[in-house]
Design an enzyme around this catalytic site. Structure first.
Site, PDB file in Angstrom:
ATOM      1  N   LYS A   1      27.057  31.053 -33.009  1.00  0.00           N
ATOM      2  CA  LYS A   1      27.327  32.368 -33.590  1.00  0.00           C
ATOM      3  C   LYS A   1      26.401  32.668 -34.761  1.00  0.00           C
ATOM      4  CE  LYS A   1      29.675  36.171 -34.094  1.00  0.00           C
ATOM      5  NZ  LYS A   1      29.555  37.223 -33.080  1.00  0.00           N
TER       6      LYS A   1
ATOM      7  N   TRP B   1      25.731  21.236 -33.814  1.00  0.00           N
ATOM      8  CA  TRP B   1      24.984  21.862 -32.716  1.00  0.00           C
ATOM      9  C   TRP B   1      23.652  21.128 -32.651  1.00  0.00           C
ATOM     10  CZ3 TRP B   1      20.591  24.961 -31.803  1.00  0.00           C
ATOM     11  CH2 TRP B   1      20.610  25.718 -30.624  1.00  0.00           C
TER      12      TRP B   1
ATOM     13  N   ARG C   1      31.203  29.152 -34.384  1.00  0.00           N
ATOM     14  CA  ARG C   1      29.792  29.115 -34.772  1.00  0.00           C
ATOM     15  C   ARG C   1      28.931  28.422 -33.718  1.00  0.00           C
ATOM     16  NH1 ARG C   1      29.119  29.881 -40.489  1.00  0.00           N
ATOM     17  NH2 ARG C   1      27.256  28.603 -40.486  1.00  0.00           N
TER      18      ARG C   1
ATOM     19  N   LYS D   1      24.082  40.441 -22.930  1.00  0.00           N
ATOM     20  CA  LYS D   1      25.485  40.038 -22.830  1.00  0.00           C
ATOM     21  C   LYS D   1      25.741  39.308 -21.514  1.00  0.00           C
ATOM     22  CE  LYS D   1      27.057  41.206 -26.680  1.00  0.00           C
ATOM     23  NZ  LYS D   1      25.737  40.764 -27.176  1.00  0.00           N
TER      24      LYS D   1
ATOM     25  N   CYS E   1      26.547  24.928 -36.295  1.00  0.00           N
ATOM     26  CA  CYS E   1      27.056  23.849 -37.135  1.00  0.00           C
ATOM     27  C   CYS E   1      28.028  24.414 -38.163  1.00  0.00           C
ATOM     28  CB  CYS E   1      25.942  23.091 -37.838  1.00  0.00           C
ATOM     29  SG  CYS E   1      24.753  22.293 -36.769  1.00  0.00           S
TER      30      CYS E   1
ATOM     31  N   HIS F   1       6.062  49.928 -12.200  1.00  0.00           N
ATOM     32  CA  HIS F   1       4.980  49.144 -12.795  1.00  0.00           C
ATOM     33  C   HIS F   1       5.249  47.642 -12.715  1.00  0.00           C
ATOM     34  CE1 HIS F   1       2.902  52.680 -14.238  1.00  0.00           C
ATOM     35  NE2 HIS F   1       4.038  53.135 -14.712  1.00  0.00           N
TER      36      HIS F   1
ATOM     37  N   ASN G   1      24.163  20.817 -42.509  1.00  0.00           N
ATOM     38  CA  ASN G   1      23.685  21.914 -41.665  1.00  0.00           C
ATOM     39  C   ASN G   1      22.229  22.178 -42.012  1.00  0.00           C
ATOM     40  OD1 ASN G   1      26.270  22.203 -40.711  1.00  0.00           O
ATOM     41  ND2 ASN G   1      26.677  24.154 -41.725  1.00  0.00           N
ATOM     42  N   GLY G   2      21.423  22.541 -41.022  1.00  0.00           N
ATOM     43  CA  GLY G   2      20.031  22.869 -41.285  1.00  0.00           C
ATOM     44  C   GLY G   2      19.076  21.919 -40.598  1.00  0.00           C
TER      45      GLY G   2
ATOM     46  N   GLU H   1      20.759  45.341 -24.399  1.00  0.00           N
ATOM     47  CA  GLU H   1      21.975  44.681 -24.887  1.00  0.00           C
ATOM     48  C   GLU H   1      22.886  44.278 -23.730  1.00  0.00           C
ATOM     49  OE1 GLU H   1      25.078  43.329 -27.490  1.00  0.00           O
ATOM     50  OE2 GLU H   1      22.893  43.384 -27.498  1.00  0.00           O
TER      51      GLU H   1
ATOM     52  N   GLU I   1      24.280  35.838 -21.753  1.00  0.00           N
ATOM     53  CA  GLU I   1      24.948  34.973 -22.729  1.00  0.00           C
ATOM     54  C   GLU I   1      26.213  34.333 -22.182  1.00  0.00           C
ATOM     55  OE1 GLU I   1      24.200  36.474 -27.238  1.00  0.00           O
ATOM     56  OE2 GLU I   1      25.300  37.857 -25.967  1.00  0.00           O
TER      57      GLU I   1
END
Length: 609
Positions: free
Chosen positions: A604, A74, A27, A486, A2, A505, A99-100, A482, A489
């Site tokens: 973001k 968002w 964002r 990526k 947002c 395992h 926002n929130g 990481e 994402e």
């Protein structure tokens, strides 16, 4: 996630609002809208989709006004629909952006319905609009109405409010979500990120928790959480507009991958002059770092993987315990605290809500010292910390973190070496050697970037896959994590990462000819172990994609593809090996045609739970 922008001026603010929302697109969002005071009514334009669609609608309606607010949403409460998009309006008199998350919105919604209010959306934000309207009707004071309304809210918020019959006022409030005020000449602004208002002003005030602001064209008045008038420091932003433009690149992620040599060099600048001195972390650092008996790292997402890498460095170099926890989990468990352990928070934005709340919880448990590693000056988490190390990655627009991650690793390595030096475990000769290795690190990263054509050639092999496995050992296991993140994402390929020794395992059951296996295989003490793990994959028909060092003895063979990064970089190797896994994800995303910079469902800056 947002974004908010607002303006009060003697000119048409619609272009300012639209440009600000475009700057906030990184964002993450799924709808956008603006509202302005236009004569005898509030005019509002909202659209699902990109800001450009909302902009076209505003232009078609010839929207103009000198006071206005804008928002990129968002979705949290309610689906991605135009009625759920912000701004929300109450009684054709009050408009709000938010926002929130308001945690008690259901109870407040029931109360407001009983009071005669009708809801047209599923959002928690509409509760704020109606609450402000309710109090505004009583005394026609917008600032007071917002103050009364937010006292009834439980949760996190950053809000901007305008009223039809208050054309000379813009009110804002902050609790738990970032919000700043921009100071112009005969005009003032609000925004959730300084990038939104850079074209209008660089002079900003960062609001503190509980602050409420009343903006006119010529003044800003603030009160704190205790309802006392307060003055906050004015900062001049050093964010460059050029850093917010693509330039010759196709995507911000590509640009930011290629900016890593400079970002790392900038982050290292002071260190290369001074060596590993506590003052790199703040004036109190010498006293604090010499007394800590252990380290607890709190972070989320990519920053969490940076913390996992730091655990290896800190324990091996400084010889003290280091625990790494996912901030969103730590804040909700009955944790044990040693007051003599340093809490280290890692956040690119400095506003990550889960990390901020985890820091507060750690303080409540008795932790005395907190260090923030952050890329944004004067953001909330550094302000709540005793010590801070600012990375110098510059603005990072792509949702998938790249240069923020590698500069975090640089900062964490600096912390490990500084702790080691303070404990007598890093002598002068070793310090000089490590500084020399750091001096050459940007060059090694550039050499890794030069592998792009080879990595691009792998992309088509991955593009048709639905799953992938990443393997690493020791220091490089977090880099495998990481790499898998990526790929997930931005390509939407399901990817998992494991320590290579864990193959037998369980994960080995997944390996077949349809499962590409990416291996981080530097020329370190665990190389022979990694080779054995690779044999396990080959024996099951798996296809291996190996990132090895220049001085490793690997050759391409049927089912085994090898790309060699620069000569082994010792303890800094995880930073260098991060580059090819970033590149791989980027080029696979291009091959699959996904939205590289704005992957679906992601944001973001994660400022809500």
């Amino acid at each position: 996630m947002c974004g908010i922008v607002g303006a009060i001026a003697s000119r048409n603010v619609v272009p300012v609002l639209v440009e600000g929302l475009k700057r906030l697109e990184y964002r993450g969002y799924d709808s956008a809208g603006i509202a302005v005071l236009a004569g005898d009514k509030i005019r509002r334009v909202r659209r699902v989709g990109r800001v450009a669609e909302m902009e076209n609608a505003a232009m078609a309606e010839d929207l103009t006004g000198q006071v206005g607010i804008g928002h990129t949403r968002w979705a949290t409460h309610g689906g991605v629909t135009e009625p759920n998009a912000h701004p929300h309006v109450s009684g054709e008199l009050i408009a709000v952006v938010h926002n929130g998350i308001i945690e008690n919105h259901e109870a407040k919604r029931a109360e407001l319905r009983d009071a005669g209010y009708t809801f047209s959306s599923q959002t928690d934000t509409e509760v704020i609009a109606h609450l402000v309207h309710h109090y505004y009707q009583q005394e026609r004071n917008l600032f007071a109405a917002v103050k009364h309304a937010v006292r009834e809210l439980t949760g996190a918020y950053a809000i901007g409010v305008i009223a039809l019959d208050r054309p000379d006022e813009l009110v804002c409030a902050r609790m738990g979500c970032p919000l700043l005020v921009g100071l112009g000449e005969g005009e003032n602004f609000i925004a959730s990120d300084v990038s939104a208002i850079l074209s209008a002003t660089r002079r900003v005030i960062f609001l503190e928790e509980g602050d409420i602001g009343l903006l006119t064209r010529d003044s800003v008045m603030l009160t704190d959480k205790d309802d006392q008038p307060v003055e906050r420091a004015i900062h001049v932003s050093d964010v460059s507009l050029a850093s917010l433009e693509l330039g010759p690149y196709s995507h911000f992620m590509q640009k930011e991958i290629h900016e890593q040599p400079k970002a790392i060099a900038d982050t290292l600048e002071n260190l290369l002059d001074s060596g590993f001195v506590p003052e790199l972390f703040g004036a109190q650092a010498a006293d604090v770092l010499s007394r800590v008996r252990g380290v607890k790292i709190l972070a989320c997402g990519t920053s969490y993987y940076a913390g996992l890498t730091a655990k290896y460095w800190i324990e091996a170099m400084a010889g003290i315990q280091c625990d790494v926890e996912i901030a969103s989990e730590y804040r909700y468990r009955a944790a044990w605290a040693d007051p003599e352990h340093l809490v280290v928070t890692i956040s690119q934005s400095g506003e990550t809500l889960d990390t901020m709340e985890a820091l507060k919880y750690a303080r409540e448990l008795g932790h005395k010292w907190a260090l923030s590693i952050c890329n944004v000056r004067e953001s909330a988490i550094p302000r709540a910390s005793d010590l801070v190390f600012y990375t110098r990655a510059g603005a990072e627009i792509g949702v998938a973190s790249t240069k923020a991650f590698t500069t975090q690793l640089v900062a964490l390595f600096t912390l490990a070496a500084t702790l080691a030096k303070l404990r007598g475990k890093l002598g002068d000769a070793d310090e000089a050697r490590l500084i020399d290795e750091l001096r050459h690190l940007p060059g090694s990263v550039q050499h890794a970037l030069n592998l792009e054509p080879q990595i691009k050639a792998w992309a088509d092999r991955f593009a048709a896959k639905n799953d992938a496995l990443f393997l690493g050992r020791g220091l490089h296991y977090p880099i495998a994590l990481e790499g898998a993140l990526k790929l997930k994402e931005i390509t939407y390929i399901h990817a998992e990462a494991y320590p290579a020794g864990e193959l037998k395992h369980g994960p080995l059951a997944l390996v077949d000819e349809n499962m590409p296996v990416v291996v981080i295989a530097p020329n370190d003490s665990l190389l022979e172990k990694v080779k054995s793990n690779m044999q396990e994959v080959s024996a099951r028909g798996g296809e291996l994609f190996v990132f090895a060092d220049l001085d490793s003895h690997f050759e391409d063979s049927p089912g085994v593809h090898v790309i060699r990064t620069p000569r082994h970089s010792g303890v800094l190797s995880p930073i260098v090996h991060t580059i090819p896994v970033q590149m791989l994800s980027y080029h696979v995303a291009l091959a699959r045609g996904t939205d590289v910079d704005k992957p679906r469902n992601l944001a973001k800056s994660v400022t809500v739970e």
